[in-house]
Design a protein around this motif. Sequence first.
Motif, PDB file in Angstrom:
ATOM      1  N   ARG A  22      12.795  -6.938  -9.135  1.00 17.57           N
ATOM      2  CA  ARG A  22      11.494  -6.267  -9.172  1.00 17.57           C
ATOM      3  C   ARG A  22      10.603  -6.730  -8.028  1.00 17.57           C
ATOM      4  O   ARG A  22       9.824  -5.949  -7.473  1.00 17.57           O
ATOM      5  CB  ARG A  22      10.814  -6.505 -10.518  1.00 17.57           C
ATOM      6  N   ARG A  23      10.722  -7.998  -7.663  1.00 16.63           N
ATOM      7  CA  ARG A  23       9.923  -8.501  -6.541  1.00 16.63           C
ATOM      8  C   ARG A  23      10.329  -7.802  -5.239  1.00 16.63           C
ATOM      9  O   ARG A  23       9.492  -7.476  -4.399  1.00 16.63           O
ATOM     10  CB  ARG A  23      10.092 -10.022  -6.414  1.00 16.63           C
ATOM     11  N   GLY A  24      11.617  -7.577  -5.080  1.00 18.70           N
ATOM     12  CA  GLY A  24      12.077  -6.857  -3.891  1.00 18.70           C
ATOM     13  C   GLY A  24      11.543  -5.439  -3.850  1.00 18.70           C
ATOM     14  O   GLY A  24      11.149  -4.943  -2.784  1.00 18.70           O
ATOM     15  N   GLU A  25      11.517  -4.770  -4.993  1.00 20.67           N
ATOM     16  CA  GLU A  25      10.970  -3.415  -5.042  1.00 20.67           C
ATOM     17  C   GLU A  25       9.479  -3.433  -4.723  1.00 20.67           C
ATOM     18  O   GLU A  25       8.949  -2.505  -4.099  1.00 20.67           O
ATOM     19  CB  GLU A  25      11.247  -2.809  -6.414  1.00 20.67           C
ATOM     20  N   GLU A  26       8.793  -4.485  -5.143  1.00 21.05           N
ATOM     21  CA  GLU A  26       7.373  -4.618  -4.801  1.00 21.05           C
ATOM     22  C   GLU A  26       7.185  -4.741  -3.291  1.00 21.05           C
ATOM     23  O   GLU A  26       6.276  -4.136  -2.706  1.00 21.05           O
ATOM     24  CB  GLU A  26       6.790  -5.839  -5.499  1.00 21.05           C
ATOM     25  N   PHE A  27       8.041  -5.514  -2.635  1.00 15.25           N
ATOM     26  CA  PHE A  27       7.958  -5.649  -1.178  1.00 15.25           C
ATOM     27  C   PHE A  27       8.211  -4.311  -0.493  1.00 15.25           C
ATOM     28  O   PHE A  27       7.610  -4.006   0.547  1.00 15.25           O
ATOM     29  CB  PHE A  27       8.936  -6.704  -0.685  1.00 15.25           C
ATOM     30  N   LEU A  28       9.118  -3.515  -1.061  1.00 16.67           N
ATOM     31  CA  LEU A  28       9.357  -2.188  -0.493  1.00 16.67           C
ATOM     32  C   LEU A  28       8.120  -1.304  -0.623  1.00 16.67           C
ATOM     33  O   LEU A  28       7.766  -0.585   0.313  1.00 16.67           O
ATOM     34  CB  LEU A  28      10.546  -1.522  -1.185  1.00 16.67           C
ATOM     35  N   ARG A  29       7.448  -1.343  -1.773  1.00 14.57           N
ATOM     36  CA  ARG A  29       6.235  -0.535  -1.938  1.00 14.57           C
ATOM     37  C   ARG A  29       5.174  -0.930  -0.918  1.00 14.57           C
ATOM     38  O   ARG A  29       4.445  -0.080  -0.402  1.00 14.57           O
ATOM     39  CB  ARG A  29       5.700  -0.674  -3.363  1.00 14.57           C
ATOM     40  N   ARG A  30       5.091  -2.205  -0.620  1.00 12.25           N
ATOM     41  CA  ARG A  30       4.168  -2.646   0.428  1.00 12.25           C
ATOM     42  C   ARG A  30       4.571  -2.057   1.783  1.00 12.25           C
ATOM     43  O   ARG A  30       3.724  -1.677   2.587  1.00 12.25           O
ATOM     44  CB  ARG A  30       4.144  -4.174   0.511  1.00 12.25           C
ATOM     45  N   ALA A  31       5.877  -2.010   2.027  1.00 13.51           N
ATOM     46  CA  ALA A  31       6.356  -1.437   3.295  1.00 13.51           C
ATOM     47  C   ALA A  31       6.006   0.038   3.375  1.00 13.51           C
ATOM     48  O   ALA A  31       5.593   0.533   4.437  1.00 13.51           O
ATOM     49  CB  ALA A  31       7.869  -1.645   3.429  1.00 13.51           C
ATOM     50  N   TRP A  32       6.168   0.785   2.271  1.00 12.32           N
ATOM     51  CA  TRP A  32       5.803   2.205   2.291  1.00 12.32           C
ATOM     52  C   TRP A  32       4.330   2.374   2.647  1.00 12.32           C
ATOM     53  O   TRP A  32       3.978   3.258   3.425  1.00 12.32           O
ATOM     54  CB  TRP A  32       6.057   2.875   0.948  1.00 12.32           C
ATOM     55  N   GLU A  33       3.481   1.539   2.085  1.00 15.35           N
ATOM     56  CA  GLU A  33       2.051   1.637   2.359  1.00 15.35           C
ATOM     57  C   GLU A  33       1.736   1.270   3.815  1.00 15.35           C
ATOM     58  O   GLU A  33       0.706   1.686   4.345  1.00 15.35           O
ATOM     59  CB  GLU A  33       1.263   0.723   1.410  1.00 15.35           C
ATOM     60  N   ARG A  34       2.592   0.522   4.454  1.00 14.64           N
ATOM     61  CA  ARG A  34       2.370   0.148   5.866  1.00 14.64           C
ATOM     62  C   ARG A  34       3.017   1.143   6.829  1.00 14.64           C
ATOM     63  O   ARG A  34       3.073   0.885   8.033  1.00 14.64           O
ATOM     64  CB  ARG A  34       2.915  -1.263   6.128  1.00 14.64           C
ATOM     65  N   GLY A  35       3.487   2.268   6.321  1.00  6.09           N
ATOM     66  CA  GLY A  35       3.995   3.327   7.192  1.00  6.09           C
ATOM     67  C   GLY A  35       5.506   3.425   7.274  1.00  6.09           C
ATOM     68  O   GLY A  35       6.022   4.352   7.911  1.00  6.09           O
ATOM     69  N   TRP A  36       6.239   2.515   6.658  1.00  7.81           N
ATOM     70  CA  TRP A  36       7.698   2.520   6.764  1.00  7.81           C
ATOM     71  C   TRP A  36       8.323   3.524   5.806  1.00  7.81           C
ATOM     72  O   TRP A  36       7.757   3.858   4.770  1.00  7.81           O
ATOM     73  CB  TRP A  36       8.242   1.116   6.489  1.00  7.81           C
TER      74      TRP A  36
END
Length: 393
Positions: free
Chosen positions: A40-54
């Motif tokens: 779940r922590r990894g998925e959280e990091f991905l959501r942060r990446a989406w918000e940063r444009g990735w």
Amino acid sequence: MEPVIDQACAAALYSADDAGLDTGASLLAADPASDGAAHRRGEEFLRRAWERGWQPADVVRVVRRELGEDRAALAAALITAETARYPALPPRWADQLAGLPAPAPRGLPDRFGYAWALLELYRLLLGLPVIEPVGPPPGRGPRETGFPHRPPAAEEPRMLTRIRALLAKAEATGFPEEAEALTTKAQELMARHSIDEALLAARGQGTGGPGACRIGVDAPYESAKAILLDAVASANRCRAVWNSELGFTTVVGFEPDLEAVELLFTSLLVQGTAAMTKAEAGQRAGGRKRTKTFRQSFLMAYAQRLGSRLAADTARVTAAAGAEEASGGAGRPGGLLPVLAARDVAVTEAAERMFPRTTTTRVRGATDAEGWTHGTAAADRARMGGRTGEIGG
């Protein structure tokens, strides 16, 4: 007491050496109950990446480049799990998800090694910079983010399916003349499709303003590939901005033109690489061994030659459409050239908003005369026009 995942992340993600990864992986490996929280922590990091444009393809590309194929498969597993939570995904995401590497299985027998790999991946994800968004993140609509609305299509337009099939045949054939004819027809359909879409938009039947997409530009010889992509983008009324550090080019344009750029660049790169490999084999048979300079010069010549031809061919097909319009053919309404000019202005303004500060850079020149000659010849064989190098009118 802090959960184990918090302790592991605190130890591993903010250190530059492997000692922190060893500590964090040991903590996770010793506590099987923390597995769910770790994912779940990894998925959280991905959501942060989406918000940063990735986007998914961007993440996998940078993970593969920095950490290798195994970590790319691990990232694919996390991306698949994270994106499954959304009832709908932004445009282009479905294609990107379909192109992910096979996801790595969870919970490998080597718990320490698996935890170490996870934390190494998380450290990379945590450090991803903010980049220019090319669409809304999942869970947010275009209107919330200022991107043009692009309703999901039930199926690919018949024209694109036909173009894709022609280019696939051009890549597969071993006969240059057949490849030339197939690519010629594909480019003709692309140009016609672009003009028809522009006229529809002018009558109020379009889908909004310019959008953007990112296309990977991978090593080796990435400067030559970026030049080729820039040439294809310019010829299709788009603007391209290369990020050499992160290994991609952002292409700005209207949706039909973006689709044309993606298809044509991929096909021309495949054709060029095949021609380069064949020419290089001939050089080696003659006793030559300096293959790196040969390849660099080949691809630079290939990109530059195609750039000049594509620009000329686009002008020709536009003039032919304008003449057809002036004679009243095909039922085209008046004002084609002003419509295209207005779209060019819109694309330029959109690109300048996204990239208010761009720089130019010098690329390594071609130093191999044989490579340059063979690359130019390959570009001529891949020409976009009819018998005289023109797009069919």
